[in-house]
Every structure is written in C-alpha cells, then in structure tokens.
Design a protein around this motif. Structure first.
Motif, PDB file in Angstrom:
ATOM      1  N   VAL A  55      12.942  50.843   5.039  1.00  0.00           N
ATOM      2  CA  VAL A  55      13.119  49.457   5.474  1.00  0.00           C
ATOM      3  C   VAL A  55      14.464  49.372   6.181  1.00  0.00           C
ATOM      4  CG1 VAL A  55      13.401  47.062   4.744  1.00  0.00           C
ATOM      5  CG2 VAL A  55      11.749  48.525   3.576  1.00  0.00           C
ATOM      6  N   THR A  56      14.457  48.877   7.413  1.00  0.00           N
ATOM      7  CA  THR A  56      15.705  48.736   8.153  1.00  0.00           C
ATOM      8  C   THR A  56      16.351  47.393   7.845  1.00  0.00           C
ATOM      9  OG1 THR A  56      14.663  47.744  10.096  1.00  0.00           O
ATOM     10  CG2 THR A  56      14.758  50.165   9.999  1.00  0.00           C
ATOM     11  N   LEU A  57      17.608  47.259   8.251  1.00  0.00           N
ATOM     12  CA  LEU A  57      18.320  46.006   8.039  1.00  0.00           C
ATOM     13  C   LEU A  57      17.645  44.867   8.802  1.00  0.00           C
ATOM     14  CD1 LEU A  57      20.644  44.391   6.915  1.00  0.00           C
ATOM     15  CD2 LEU A  57      22.133  45.329   8.688  1.00  0.00           C
ATOM     16  N   ALA A  58      17.131  45.159   9.985  1.00  0.00           N
ATOM     17  CA  ALA A  58      16.418  44.129  10.755  1.00  0.00           C
ATOM     18  C   ALA A  58      15.170  43.675  10.014  1.00  0.00           C
ATOM     19  CB  ALA A  58      16.053  44.680  12.132  1.00  0.00           C
ATOM     20  N   ALA A  61      23.991  29.477   8.659  1.00  0.00           N
ATOM     21  CA  ALA A  61      24.381  30.881   8.777  1.00  0.00           C
ATOM     22  C   ALA A  61      25.454  31.121   9.834  1.00  0.00           C
ATOM     23  CB  ALA A  61      23.153  31.727   9.087  1.00  0.00           C
ATOM     24  N   ASP A  62      26.336  32.063   9.499  1.00  0.00           N
ATOM     25  CA  ASP A  62      27.301  32.602  10.459  1.00  0.00           C
ATOM     26  C   ASP A  62      26.739  33.928  10.945  1.00  0.00           C
ATOM     27  OD1 ASP A  62      29.382  33.602  11.905  1.00  0.00           O
ATOM     28  OD2 ASP A  62      30.851  33.551  10.276  1.00  0.00           O
ATOM     29  N   ALA A  63      26.212  33.955  12.166  1.00  0.00           N
ATOM     30  CA  ALA A  63      25.562  35.160  12.688  1.00  0.00           C
ATOM     31  C   ALA A  63      26.520  36.333  12.803  1.00  0.00           C
ATOM     32  CB  ALA A  63      24.930  34.863  14.054  1.00  0.00           C
ATOM     33  N   GLY A  64      27.810  36.041  12.824  1.00  0.00           N
ATOM     34  CA  GLY A  64      28.788  37.122  12.875  1.00  0.00           C
ATOM     35  C   GLY A  64      29.236  37.578  11.504  1.00  0.00           C
ATOM     36  N   VAL A  89      31.474  47.594   1.932  1.00  0.00           N
ATOM     37  CA  VAL A  89      30.842  46.421   2.519  1.00  0.00           C
ATOM     38  C   VAL A  89      30.636  46.702   4.002  1.00  0.00           C
ATOM     39  CG1 VAL A  89      30.997  43.960   2.989  1.00  0.00           C
ATOM     40  CG2 VAL A  89      31.956  44.883   0.866  1.00  0.00           C
ATOM     41  N   TYR A  90      29.366  46.762   4.419  1.00  0.00           N
ATOM     42  CA  TYR A  90      29.045  46.922   5.837  1.00  0.00           C
ATOM     43  C   TYR A  90      28.920  45.540   6.468  1.00  0.00           C
ATOM     44  CZ  TYR A  90      27.953  51.882   5.119  1.00  0.00           C
ATOM     45  OH  TYR A  90      28.015  53.224   4.834  1.00  0.00           O
ATOM     46  N   ARG A  91      29.458  45.400   7.688  1.00  0.00           N
ATOM     47  CA  ARG A  91      29.388  44.114   8.374  1.00  0.00           C
ATOM     48  C   ARG A  91      28.597  44.269   9.674  1.00  0.00           C
ATOM     49  NH1 ARG A  91      34.283  39.892  10.016  1.00  0.00           N
ATOM     50  NH2 ARG A  91      32.908  38.287  10.877  1.00  0.00           N
ATOM     51  N   LEU A  92      27.671  43.352   9.910  1.00  0.00           N
ATOM     52  CA  LEU A  92      26.878  43.328  11.131  1.00  0.00           C
ATOM     53  C   LEU A  92      27.126  42.015  11.856  1.00  0.00           C
ATOM     54  CD1 LEU A  92      24.596  44.623  12.892  1.00  0.00           C
ATOM     55  CD2 LEU A  92      22.978  43.289  11.512  1.00  0.00           C
ATOM     56  N   ASN A  93      27.359  42.087  13.167  1.00  0.00           N
ATOM     57  CA  ASN A  93      27.612  40.911  13.988  1.00  0.00           C
ATOM     58  C   ASN A  93      26.428  40.675  14.911  1.00  0.00           C
ATOM     59  OD1 ASN A  93      28.623  38.815  15.499  1.00  0.00           O
ATOM     60  ND2 ASN A  93      30.163  40.052  16.580  1.00  0.00           N
ATOM     61  N   LEU A  94      25.619  39.666  14.608  1.00  0.00           N
ATOM     62  CA  LEU A  94      24.462  39.364  15.440  1.00  0.00           C
ATOM     63  C   LEU A  94      24.796  38.364  16.554  1.00  0.00           C
ATOM     64  CD1 LEU A  94      21.422  39.221  12.981  1.00  0.00           C
ATOM     65  CD2 LEU A  94      22.196  41.078  14.457  1.00  0.00           C
ATOM     66  N   PHE A 118      21.430  43.541  17.262  1.00  0.00           N
ATOM     67  CA  PHE A 118      20.006  43.589  16.932  1.00  0.00           C
ATOM     68  C   PHE A 118      19.464  45.007  17.073  1.00  0.00           C
ATOM     69  CE2 PHE A 118      20.641  39.106  17.725  1.00  0.00           C
ATOM     70  CZ  PHE A 118      19.804  38.495  16.808  1.00  0.00           C
ATOM     71  N   PHE A 119      19.931  45.734  18.095  1.00  0.00           N
ATOM     72  CA  PHE A 119      19.496  47.118  18.258  1.00  0.00           C
ATOM     73  C   PHE A 119      20.053  47.987  17.131  1.00  0.00           C
ATOM     74  CE2 PHE A 119      19.387  45.369  22.575  1.00  0.00           C
ATOM     75  CZ  PHE A 119      18.092  45.702  22.946  1.00  0.00           C
ATOM     76  N   THR A 120      21.302  47.729  16.773  1.00  0.00           N
ATOM     77  CA  THR A 120      21.924  48.498  15.685  1.00  0.00           C
ATOM     78  C   THR A 120      21.195  48.279  14.367  1.00  0.00           C
ATOM     79  OG1 THR A 120      24.069  48.279  16.786  1.00  0.00           O
ATOM     80  CG2 THR A 120      24.086  48.948  14.482  1.00  0.00           C
TER      81      THR A 120
END
Length: 376
Positions: A266-269, A283-286, A319-324, A330-332
């Motif tokens: 299962v991916t993060l997306a 939500a804060d997309a960043g 803690v991994y951080r993703l900035n959408l 989204f690709f990451t």
C-alpha cells in the motif's frame, strides 16, 4: 464596555495555544530547532521528495539476517547421534552364513541409537554409534563380525537423523518436529516442509528462536530479500503467526480510523485515498506526516548529519513529511510504501485554528455587544 471587550479578546488570544485539537500543527512538528536537533525532539524529521525517495525504495530491511549472521551451520553434523534411525545390511560370502540365510542372501537389521549412544547387532553385541560417521560405524560393525561371520560386508544407511531437529509451530499446515538433513537447510525449506503458512504470506510473520537470539520478520521478506532466508541450526524453534498489517490515520482526513492492508503493498497515496483524502475545510496540504520506527541504517543514509545520534540503535523514531502543495508530491506519494503500524497524520491549516478561535469567542462578542446596546 469597549474596555471589557478588549479585555475579553486579550484573554481569549492568550488561550489560543490551548485550543481543542486532534494533534500538533505542522509548525510544532517541523520547527527549526526540531529539524536541526533530533536529541531535543526525540525524533528525526525527513522530507519525502524526489531526491531521497529512491533511497527509501531500494532500502533492504536486513535486521533479521544480521541477527543470525554467522550463527548456525545450516544443517546436521555428519556425525551420528542419539535417536538416529539406521538400517544395517550384512552380507556373507557363504550361503549358509549367520546373516546370509533366506532368499535375499543377506540380512537387514533396523537400529536406533539409544540414550547411551549404542546400537545392538547380533553376534557383534553393543556397538558404539554416537559420535561416529556412517562410514566409521560401518567399519566398526564389520570389524566386530570378523571371525564370526564369513567374510562379512556391511552397509549402514541413515534412515532418519532425529538427533538433530528443529521445531515449527503456529499458523502452519503441519506443525511438528522436523529432522534436519545433512545438507544445508534454510528457513524457507523448513517452513515448506511444515506445509507452509495457512494465511497470506504478507499477513504472516516468522519468529526464529536460537538459544538466546530471537528475530522476527514478515514471511514475504524471506522471498523478497534472500539474505533473510537464513540457515537453520539444530534445536532452532520457528513460530509462524497470523498478524495482519494495519496503519492508523489521524488529523484532518475525512475519516480517522484504523485501516487494514487489503493488498501486499500500500503506497502513501493509496493510504490517503483509503481514508477519503484530505478534509477540504481543515487540512494543511503541506503538513502530511508519517510516524514510524525506522531502521537506523536507512536514517544514516538519509540524514548523514544524524549518524552520531543513532549509533548503537537498531531502530529510531522518524517523522516523514510530505508536501502536497507541490504537485510533485503526488508522484512521490505513489512510490512511498506504508508499513505495519504506521501512523498517518494530516495537520490542520492555520486558518482552521482561526476558525475554531472565532467560534469560541463569538458568544462572548455577542454578549458584550448586547450589553453595550442596552447601556447605550
């Protein structure tokens, strides 16, 4: 009245940091001092981006293999031991010899090495077997029969080597005690001998106990990462357990819940989609964060500056951080794989906190305005 209103607003603003919430804001997790010093925060913060996603993808979890590296030779000793089952064949040159009677012209004698390490052969008596090789036992029996049998020839065949065994229990088709052959035996060989797992491999964990050493890994990791398919040693204990994987989702997502893995990966997306995506109003997309205990070797690779802080540890909090807000996020997210017991958290946007604040003080402002109107 204006003074009362200002006073009320000041008190409310002072308490703004204590507003109700379901978790920390992005600024609390990624503040400059936290990012720069893991010893202060207690965790390392790593941004998921195109520069490090490849390192995360190619990382091989080998803690299990390292636990048993160089420990255990993978098979039984070539020497015989107590409990081994043998078949002893004896031929003689004369048709009327002690062992050549009958149509076969020879005798086959089954034997089991007893607790004292001996077997019994007619006319040869008790013969020491434990600690000898098959060839050594053959010569010993043959020498004891010289002068009693006519030019005796002896063949010793090992039927079952029950002196060297391993135990397999748990969620396997055929739990039990399994003899180890003379050839090298690996963990997957032993699991296959026991009929394999009763559940899906990605929902099954295997625990290997060897003396005081113990290690646990996913059954699928024995296949995906062959280094984890370690050699089995005598007296090993193997436990297979059905342990479905789950991750938890909190914060500004449309559904806070415990989510089971429905597929092998299962991916993060996909995880974000499973819980309904981000909450449009909060939500804060960043500020999308994933909390997990990560292997120290990977943290050293991703953050070399933190190497001295993770020395001596096998796993460290990350803690991994993703900035959408960045479209490339989204690709990451398509390539970042979730793991068992991951915690996914989406922080609230600052304007959402302001909305909470306004909802709290709205009745107070209304009351003050009403009193002022009556006074005027």
């Amino acid at each position: 009245m204006r003074f009362a209103l200002v006073t009320a607003l000041s008190i409310a603003l002072g308490a703004c940091a204590a507003l109700p919430g379901d978790g920390p804001a992005a600024i609390n997790i990624s503040a400059q001092d936290i990012e720069g010093d893991a010893t202060v925060s207690g965790y390392s913060l790593i941004s998921i981006n195109s520069s490090n996603i490849e390192a995360i993808k190619r990382y091989r979890p080998l803690a299990f293999a390292n636990e048993f590296k160089g420990v255990g030779n993978g098979g039984s000793s070539t020497l015989l031991g107590v409990g081994d089952t043998l078949m002893v064949g004896i031929w003689e040159a004369a048709p009327d010899g002690l062992f050549s009677s009958g149509e076969a012209g020879y005798s086959q004698i089954p034997a089991v090495i007893d607790e004292s390490g001996h077997i019994f052969i007619p006319y040869a008596g008790r013969v020491r077997a434990s600690g000898l090789s098959v060839e050594g036992l053959r010569q010993s029996i043959q020498n004891k029969l010289i002068g009693k049998a006519v030019e005796p020839q002896v063949l010793v065949t090992l039927q079952e080597k029950l002196s060297k065994t391993a135990v397999v229990v748990g969620d396997v088709a055929k739990p039990g005690v399994y003899p180890l052959p003379l050839r090298n035996t690996r963990l997957l060989d032993l699991v296959a001998s026991a009929g394999g797992s009763r559940e899906a491999t990605y929902e099954t964990v295997v625990t290997l106990k060897r003396g005081r050493r113990s290690g646990t890994t996913r059954l699928e990791h024995l296949i995906d990462y062959p280094e984890n398919n370690v050699l089995i040693a005598p007296n090993d204990n193997v436990l297979l357990s059905h342990r479905p994987r789950t991750f938890s989702a909190f914060g500004a997502v449309k559904s806070n819940q415990l989510v089971p893995f429905r597929t092998k990966s299962v991916t993060l997306a996909e995880a974000l989609a499973t819980v309904g995506g981000l909450n449009d109003f909060r939500a804060d997309a960043g500020g999308i964060f994933l909390f997990r205990y990560e292997d120290a070797d990977l943290v050293r690779e991703l953050r070399p500056q933190a190497a001295d802080r993770v020395n001596g540890a096998s796993t460290v909090p990350v803690v991994y951080r993703l900035n959408l807000r960045d479209p490339s996020g989204f690709f990451t997210a398509r390539f970042f794989e979730m793991r068992d017991k991951d915690i996914l958290y989406v922080s609230n946007h600052p304007t959402a906190e302001l909305g909470k604040f306004l909802q709290i003080i709205a009745p107070l402002i209304s009351n003050v305005s009403t009193v002022q109107g009556i006074t005027d």
